[in-house]
Design a protein around this motif. Structure first.
Motif, PDB file in Angstrom:
ATOM      1  N   SER A  96       0.826  -1.205   0.000  1.00  0.00           N
ATOM      2  CA  SER A  96       0.000   0.000   0.000  1.00  0.00           C
ATOM      3  C   SER A  96       0.860   1.254   0.000  1.00  0.00           C
ATOM      4  O   SER A  96       0.422   2.310   0.439  1.00  0.00           O
ATOM      5  CB  SER A  96      -0.928  -0.002   1.230  1.00  0.00           C
ATOM      6  OG  SER A  96      -1.815  -1.100   1.185  1.00  0.00           O
ATOM      7  N   TYR A  97       2.111   1.130  -0.493  1.00  0.00           N
ATOM      8  CA  TYR A  97       2.996   2.289  -0.482  1.00  0.00           C
ATOM      9  C   TYR A  97       2.448   3.423  -1.340  1.00  0.00           C
ATOM     10  O   TYR A  97       2.520   4.598  -0.956  1.00  0.00           O
ATOM     11  CB  TYR A  97       4.386   1.889  -0.987  1.00  0.00           C
ATOM     12  CG  TYR A  97       5.104   0.897  -0.111  1.00  0.00           C
ATOM     13  CD1 TYR A  97       4.945   0.914   1.271  1.00  0.00           C
ATOM     14  CD2 TYR A  97       5.939  -0.076  -0.657  1.00  0.00           C
ATOM     15  CE1 TYR A  97       5.600   0.003   2.084  1.00  0.00           C
ATOM     16  CE2 TYR A  97       6.605  -0.989   0.150  1.00  0.00           C
ATOM     17  CZ  TYR A  97       6.431  -0.953   1.508  1.00  0.00           C
ATOM     18  OH  TYR A  97       7.081  -1.851   2.304  1.00  0.00           O
ATOM     19  N   ASP A  98       1.901   3.098  -2.525  1.00  0.00           N
ATOM     20  CA  ASP A  98       1.368   4.140  -3.400  1.00  0.00           C
ATOM     21  C   ASP A  98       0.223   4.880  -2.720  1.00  0.00           C
ATOM     22  O   ASP A  98       0.147   6.108  -2.755  1.00  0.00           O
ATOM     23  CB  ASP A  98       0.883   3.535  -4.718  1.00  0.00           C
ATOM     24  CG  ASP A  98       2.026   3.214  -5.652  1.00  0.00           C
ATOM     25  OD1 ASP A  98       3.159   3.629  -5.357  1.00  0.00           O
ATOM     26  OD2 ASP A  98       1.804   2.534  -6.661  1.00  0.00           O
ATOM     27  N   GLU A  99      -0.665   4.130  -2.121  1.00  0.00           N
ATOM     28  CA  GLU A  99      -1.801   4.745  -1.442  1.00  0.00           C
ATOM     29  C   GLU A  99      -1.331   5.618  -0.283  1.00  0.00           C
ATOM     30  O   GLU A  99      -1.851   6.722  -0.063  1.00  0.00           O
ATOM     31  CB  GLU A  99      -2.744   3.649  -0.941  1.00  0.00           C
ATOM     32  CG  GLU A  99      -4.012   4.188  -0.296  1.00  0.00           C
ATOM     33  CD  GLU A  99      -4.936   3.071   0.168  1.00  0.00           C
ATOM     34  OE1 GLU A  99      -5.901   3.386   0.882  1.00  0.00           O
ATOM     35  OE2 GLU A  99      -4.686   1.903  -0.188  1.00  0.00           O
TER      36      GLU A  99
ATOM     37  N   GLU B  40       0.457  10.510 -11.030  1.00  0.00           N
ATOM     38  CA  GLU B  40      -0.810  10.682 -11.743  1.00  0.00           C
ATOM     39  C   GLU B  40      -1.718  11.656 -11.000  1.00  0.00           C
ATOM     40  O   GLU B  40      -2.427  12.458 -11.609  1.00  0.00           O
ATOM     41  CB  GLU B  40      -1.501   9.319 -11.895  1.00  0.00           C
ATOM     42  CG  GLU B  40      -2.831   9.381 -12.626  1.00  0.00           C
ATOM     43  CD  GLU B  40      -3.492   8.012 -12.719  1.00  0.00           C
ATOM     44  OE1 GLU B  40      -4.622   7.944 -13.239  1.00  0.00           O
ATOM     45  OE2 GLU B  40      -2.884   7.023 -12.258  1.00  0.00           O
TER      46      GLU B  40
ATOM     47  N   ALA C 145       1.585   7.152  -0.075  1.00  0.00           N
ATOM     48  CA  ALA C 145       2.218   8.344  -0.626  1.00  0.00           C
ATOM     49  C   ALA C 145       1.173   9.368  -1.065  1.00  0.00           C
ATOM     50  O   ALA C 145       1.317  10.572  -0.812  1.00  0.00           O
ATOM     51  CB  ALA C 145       3.113   7.965  -1.801  1.00  0.00           C
ATOM     52  N   VAL C 146       0.116   8.913  -1.729  1.00  0.00           N
ATOM     53  CA  VAL C 146      -0.937   9.824  -2.168  1.00  0.00           C
ATOM     54  C   VAL C 146      -1.614  10.479  -0.970  1.00  0.00           C
ATOM     55  O   VAL C 146      -1.876  11.695  -0.961  1.00  0.00           O
ATOM     56  CB  VAL C 146      -1.960   9.075  -3.045  1.00  0.00           C
ATOM     57  CG1 VAL C 146      -3.198   9.940  -3.290  1.00  0.00           C
ATOM     58  CG2 VAL C 146      -1.328   8.678  -4.367  1.00  0.00           C
TER      59      VAL C 146
ATOM     60  N   HIS D 180       1.803   6.117  -9.735  1.00  0.00           N
ATOM     61  CA  HIS D 180       0.474   6.291  -9.149  1.00  0.00           C
ATOM     62  C   HIS D 180       0.372   7.640  -8.445  1.00  0.00           C
ATOM     63  O   HIS D 180      -0.624   8.369  -8.607  1.00  0.00           O
ATOM     64  CB  HIS D 180       0.181   5.155  -8.163  1.00  0.00           C
ATOM     65  CG  HIS D 180      -1.196   5.191  -7.588  1.00  0.00           C
ATOM     66  ND1 HIS D 180      -2.336   5.109  -8.359  1.00  0.00           N
ATOM     67  CD2 HIS D 180      -1.628   5.331  -6.301  1.00  0.00           C
ATOM     68  CE1 HIS D 180      -3.404   5.174  -7.578  1.00  0.00           C
ATOM     69  NE2 HIS D 180      -3.000   5.325  -6.334  1.00  0.00           N
ATOM     70  N   ALA D 181       1.398   8.007  -7.690  1.00  0.00           N
ATOM     71  CA  ALA D 181       1.392   9.309  -7.015  1.00  0.00           C
ATOM     72  C   ALA D 181       1.523  10.446  -8.019  1.00  0.00           C
ATOM     73  O   ALA D 181       0.888  11.499  -7.882  1.00  0.00           O
ATOM     74  CB  ALA D 181       2.519   9.374  -5.989  1.00  0.00           C
TER      75      ALA D 181
ATOM     76  N   ALA E 232       2.530   8.555 -16.073  1.00  0.00           N
ATOM     77  CA  ALA E 232       1.479   9.018 -15.165  1.00  0.00           C
ATOM     78  C   ALA E 232       0.269   9.546 -15.910  1.00  0.00           C
ATOM     79  O   ALA E 232      -0.852   9.490 -15.405  1.00  0.00           O
ATOM     80  CB  ALA E 232       2.036  10.105 -14.237  1.00  0.00           C
TER      81      ALA E 232
ATOM     82  N   VAL F 109       6.941   5.721  -9.108  1.00  0.00           N
ATOM     83  CA  VAL F 109       6.004   6.606  -8.407  1.00  0.00           C
ATOM     84  C   VAL F 109       4.874   7.050  -9.331  1.00  0.00           C
ATOM     85  O   VAL F 109       4.285   8.115  -9.150  1.00  0.00           O
ATOM     86  CB  VAL F 109       6.744   7.838  -7.829  1.00  0.00           C
ATOM     87  CG1 VAL F 109       7.729   7.408  -6.764  1.00  0.00           C
ATOM     88  CG2 VAL F 109       7.457   8.620  -8.926  1.00  0.00           C
TER      89      VAL F 109
END
Length: 277
Positions: free
Chosen positions: A98-101, A188, A103-104, A185-186, A216, A183
């Protein structure tokens, strides 16, 4: 085997697929139950201890698991502690994270609490600045014409799978292509991440660059155009061409009178062939 006889052995690709499937079961068992001994894994998976050891040897060679001594709580008994196998960071990364989530969520919190888009842009620049040292060292050590390739190698070492190649019109410059973005996802959600990276590339290469595409934004590859510099960085500028000589100014000044000899010659020429008055 006689000609025409059918082999009863499974094809090599089926064996390889079965081996991978069993190794995945071993890894999943360690993830679900924590560091485990060979005996515990064999019992859970219905395998022999020899088979488990063989799979663990491959996983350890790939950096997926590592052997440790089992922690002993309370009084320690005689004999060597049992050896257990635990997942490495690389092994954990193979599973959903869940690193992307995270970071967002963190960037959204920064934007809401610390100053909106400007705060996110400041964070993105600070993040790039923290990584700038190794990139700068690699790029500045390369010859000017090789710096795009040096930057691609540095990006690849950080997981961007980057390459540098000539642009469609080579005389115009090069293209830096990043085939993966850790990165994405972040980025984007927060384009300031891509913008800060583009600014850093321009500063690092000493020339204006143009971002043509990004993963992105749904493109297959992040592509940055690097124009060909007209002169080598650090070289002295070419001398300026000499200014053309200017004609002498005549406005506001009286024309010089010719000398008497020249005046007489001009007068004689102008009256030649004419009858005197």
């Amino acid at each position: 085997m006689k000609n025409g006889a059918r082999s009863t052995e499974p094809p090599q690709e089926e064996l390889a697929t079965g081996e991978r499937s069993t190794r995945n079961r071993v890894v999943r068992s360690v993830l679900d139950h924590g560091p485990s001994t060979v005996s515990e894994l064999a019992q859970r998976l219905g395998l022999t201890q020899a088979a488990v050891r063989r799979h663990l040897d491959v996983l350890a060679a790939d950096g997926i698991v590592e052997a440790r001594e089992r922690r002993v709580y309370g009084a320690r008994t005689r004999g060597r502690p049992a050896k257990v196998f635990a997942l490495t960071d690389c092994g954990r990364d193979a599973f959903d994270q869940s690193y992307d989530e995270l970071a967002v969520d963190a960037l959204q919190w920064i934007g809401e609490r610390e100053g909106g888009d400007d705060a996110i842009a400041a964070f993105a620049r600070a993040r790039i600045a923290a990584q700038a040292g190794s990139y700068r060292e690699t790029v500045e050590a390369a010859a000017p014409e090789e710096r795009a390739h040096a930057l691609a190698r540095a990006l690849t070492a950080d997981g961007y799978a980057a390459t540098a190649r000539s642009a469609p019109h080579p005389q115009q410059g090069e293209q830096l292509c990043q085939h993966h973005c850790p990165v994405a996802h972040a980025a984007e959600r927060f384009p300031q991440i891509c913008e800060a990276e583009t600014e850093f590339f321009a500063e690092l290469l000493g020339t204006h660059v143009q971002r043509l595409a990004t993963i992105a934004h749904g493109d297959g590859v992040c592509t940055t155009f690097i124009p060909k510099s007209s002169r080598v960085a650090g070289a002295s500028p070419p001398p300026k061409p000499p200014e053309p000589s200017k004609p002498p100014r005549t406005s506001g000044t009286k024309p010089e009178k010719p000398s008497p000899r020249i005046h007489n010659a001009i007068t004689s020429a102008s009256t030649a062939g004419r009858n005197p008055a």
